[in-house]
Design a protein around this motif. Structure first.
Motif, short mmCIF file in Angstrom:
data_model
loop_
_atom_site.label_atom_id
_atom_site.label_comp_id
_atom_site.label_asym_id
_atom_site.label_seq_id
_atom_site.Cartn_x
_atom_site.Cartn_y
_atom_site.Cartn_z
N GLU A 273 0.83 -1.20 0.00
CA GLU A 273 0.00 0.00 0.00
C GLU A 273 0.87 1.25 0.00
N ARG A 274 1.95 1.23 0.78
CA ARG A 274 2.86 2.38 0.81
C ARG A 274 3.50 2.58 -0.57
N MET A 275 3.90 1.48 -1.21
CA MET A 275 4.55 1.59 -2.52
C MET A 275 3.60 2.17 -3.57
N LYS A 276 2.30 1.86 -3.46
CA LYS A 276 1.32 2.45 -4.39
C LYS A 276 1.28 3.97 -4.20
N GLN A 277 1.28 4.41 -2.95
CA GLN A 277 1.27 5.85 -2.67
C GLN A 277 2.54 6.51 -3.21
N VAL A 278 3.68 5.84 -3.04
CA VAL A 278 4.94 6.38 -3.52
C VAL A 278 4.93 6.53 -5.04
N GLU A 279 4.41 5.53 -5.75
CA GLU A 279 4.38 5.61 -7.21
C GLU A 279 3.47 6.73 -7.69
N ALA A 280 2.39 6.99 -6.95
CA ALA A 280 1.52 8.11 -7.30
C ALA A 280 2.29 9.44 -7.15
N MET A 281 3.12 9.53 -6.12
CA MET A 281 3.94 10.72 -5.91
C MET A 281 4.99 10.87 -7.01
N VAL A 282 5.54 9.75 -7.46
CA VAL A 282 6.52 9.78 -8.54
C VAL A 282 5.87 10.29 -9.81
N ARG A 283 4.67 9.85 -10.11
CA ARG A 283 3.98 10.32 -11.31
C ARG A 283 3.70 11.83 -11.23
N ARG A 284 3.29 12.31 -10.06
CA ARG A 284 3.06 13.75 -9.89
C ARG A 284 4.36 14.53 -10.08
N PHE A 285 5.44 13.97 -9.56
CA PHE A 285 6.75 14.62 -9.71
C PHE A 285 7.10 14.80 -11.19
N HIS A 286 6.94 13.75 -11.97
CA HIS A 286 7.29 13.83 -13.39
C HIS A 286 6.34 14.74 -14.16
N LEU A 287 5.09 14.79 -13.77
CA LEU A 287 4.17 15.73 -14.41
C LEU A 287 4.59 17.16 -14.13
N ASN A 288 5.02 17.42 -12.89
CA ASN A 288 5.50 18.76 -12.53
C ASN A 288 6.77 19.11 -13.31
N MET A 289 7.67 18.14 -13.44
CA MET A 289 8.90 18.38 -14.18
C MET A 289 8.61 18.66 -15.65
N ALA A 290 7.64 17.93 -16.20
CA ALA A 290 7.29 18.13 -17.61
C ALA A 290 6.67 19.51 -17.81
N SER A 291 5.82 19.94 -16.88
CA SER A 291 5.18 21.25 -17.02
C SER A 291 6.18 22.38 -16.87
N CYS A 292 7.26 22.12 -16.10
CA CYS A 292 8.31 23.14 -15.92
C CYS A 292 9.43 22.97 -16.94
N ALA A 293 9.29 22.00 -17.84
CA ALA A 293 10.33 21.68 -18.83
C ALA A 293 11.64 21.37 -18.14
N GLY A 294 11.56 20.72 -16.97
CA GLY A 294 12.76 20.40 -16.21
C GLY A 294 13.26 19.01 -16.52
N ALA A 295 14.58 18.83 -16.43
CA ALA A 295 15.18 17.51 -16.65
C ALA A 295 15.17 16.72 -15.35
N SER A 296 15.06 15.42 -15.45
CA SER A 296 15.10 14.56 -14.27
C SER A 296 15.86 13.30 -14.59
N SER A 297 16.68 12.87 -13.64
CA SER A 297 17.42 11.61 -13.82
C SER A 297 16.67 10.43 -13.22
N TYR A 298 15.47 10.69 -12.67
CA TYR A 298 14.72 9.61 -12.02
C TYR A 298 13.85 8.88 -13.03
N PRO A 299 13.75 7.55 -12.88
CA PRO A 299 12.90 6.78 -13.79
C PRO A 299 11.44 7.07 -13.55
N ARG A 300 10.64 6.86 -14.56
CA ARG A 300 9.20 7.14 -14.46
C ARG A 300 8.48 5.91 -13.94
N GLY A 301 8.09 5.99 -12.67
CA GLY A 301 7.27 4.92 -12.09
C GLY A 301 8.04 3.67 -11.80
#
Length: 301
Positions: A273-301
């Motif tokens: 259950e915790r890992m599901k919550q974490v993956e939802a946070m990871v998806r939000r992070f990448h959406l924020n990075m995409a909207s800011c046109a920011g680069a990220s070295s973290y994998p998606r999900g």
């Protein structure tokens, strides 16, 4: 473009020598490293002679080569702003802790220093580091990590003429797994004693050296491990602590060959259950990075 160097998307040699704490006639060339990312600028410190050889070429046995220069050091300029000296000291203490527990064999040594940075008529504290350059291949904690994958890393090291002479592939694989166990034991000791974990989640933060040693090269994001159930986020909104513990478990299981699934730390952080919550946070992070046109070295999900 903003005057503050921390806000620049990328830097060049002239930007570095223009800094108030750098000598104008420094006998090196600074070149942006491809891994410059969210938390720091990373610049290669190069010998001008080596740069000239790359640009003009050298003739060896009648063949013209354009060798890429190996950095003498890596200059890191942190983007983080420290409102108080105590906050900068805390960051420095965490870096020293990682160096202390992992030692020079398992972390790229770095000399951290705070400078009085002047820009746009203002003075501020700027954290920098002069780090050892490590020859090696990126080991992706989210990849296959089986013998075939490790052999592919060995093949890349051979192609770079960085592989040790007189060792078989089988011997090198055994060495990789033995040294991975040593690396992970040191990390686990730091986690137990200091409740800290470095960023293992970003692709490119760990290298396999020609000797088969696993080495941490990114010390920009060291997390405190909380004892509660809350999922902590770093200053960019990424659940780096949880993802680093997931990566630690994967490395321990697939590279070192020891799952450690009975460990209380894993039982808490790898709860489904915790890992599901974490993956939802990871998806939000990448959406924020995409909207800011920011680069990220973290994998998606």
């Amino acid at each position: 473009m903003t005057a503050d160097i921390r806000d620049h998307p990328r830097l060049a040699h002239d930007d570095i020598v223009a800094l108030n704490f750098v000598r104008k006639k420094v006998p090196f060339i600074f070149r942006r490293h491809y891994r410059t990312g969210l938390r720091s600028h990373i610049m290669e410190v190069l010998n001008p002679v080596d740069v000239r050889h790359q640009e003009e070429g050298v003739t060896i046995d009648g063949v013209r080569w354009f060798p890429r220069p190996a950095p003498l050091k890596m200059l890191r300029i942190f983007r983080t702003r420290f409102e108080e000296l105590e906050s900068a000291d805390e960051e420095l203490d965490r870096v020293r802790m990682v160096n202390q527990y992992l030692g020079p064999d398992y972390v790229a040594g770095s000399e951290e220093f705070l400078v009085d940075y002047r820009s746009g008529g203002r003075r501020d504290r700027l954290l920098c580091g002069l780090q050892e350059y490590v020859t090696g291949e990126v080991i992706d904690p989210w990849g296959r990590l089986d013998s075939t994958y490790l052999m592919s890393l060995m093949g890349r090291l051979r192609s770079r003429k960085a592989f040790p002479v007189g060792i078989t592939a089988e011997e090198w694989l055994v060495r990789v797994r033995d040294m991975a166990q040593a690396f992970l034991r040191r990390l686990q000791r730091m986690i137990e004693n200091e409740k800290l974990i470095p960023d293992l989640a970003g692709v490119g933060n760990l290298l396999i050296t020609p000797s088969g040693r696993m080495k941490l090269v990114d010390i920009n994001n060291i997390s405190a491990i909380s004892s509660g159930s809350a999922i902590s986020l770093d200053d960019r909104g990424y659940p780096v602590c949880d993802k680093s513990i997931q990566a630690l478990f994967i490395l321990q299981e697939k590279v070192a060959g020891d799952s450690g699934d009975a460990d209380a730390l894993y039982q808490r952080f790898l709860d489904p259950e915790r890992m599901k919550q974490v993956e939802a946070m990871v998806r939000r992070f990448h959406l924020n990075m995409a909207s800011c046109a920011g680069a990220s070295s973290y994998p998606r999900g």
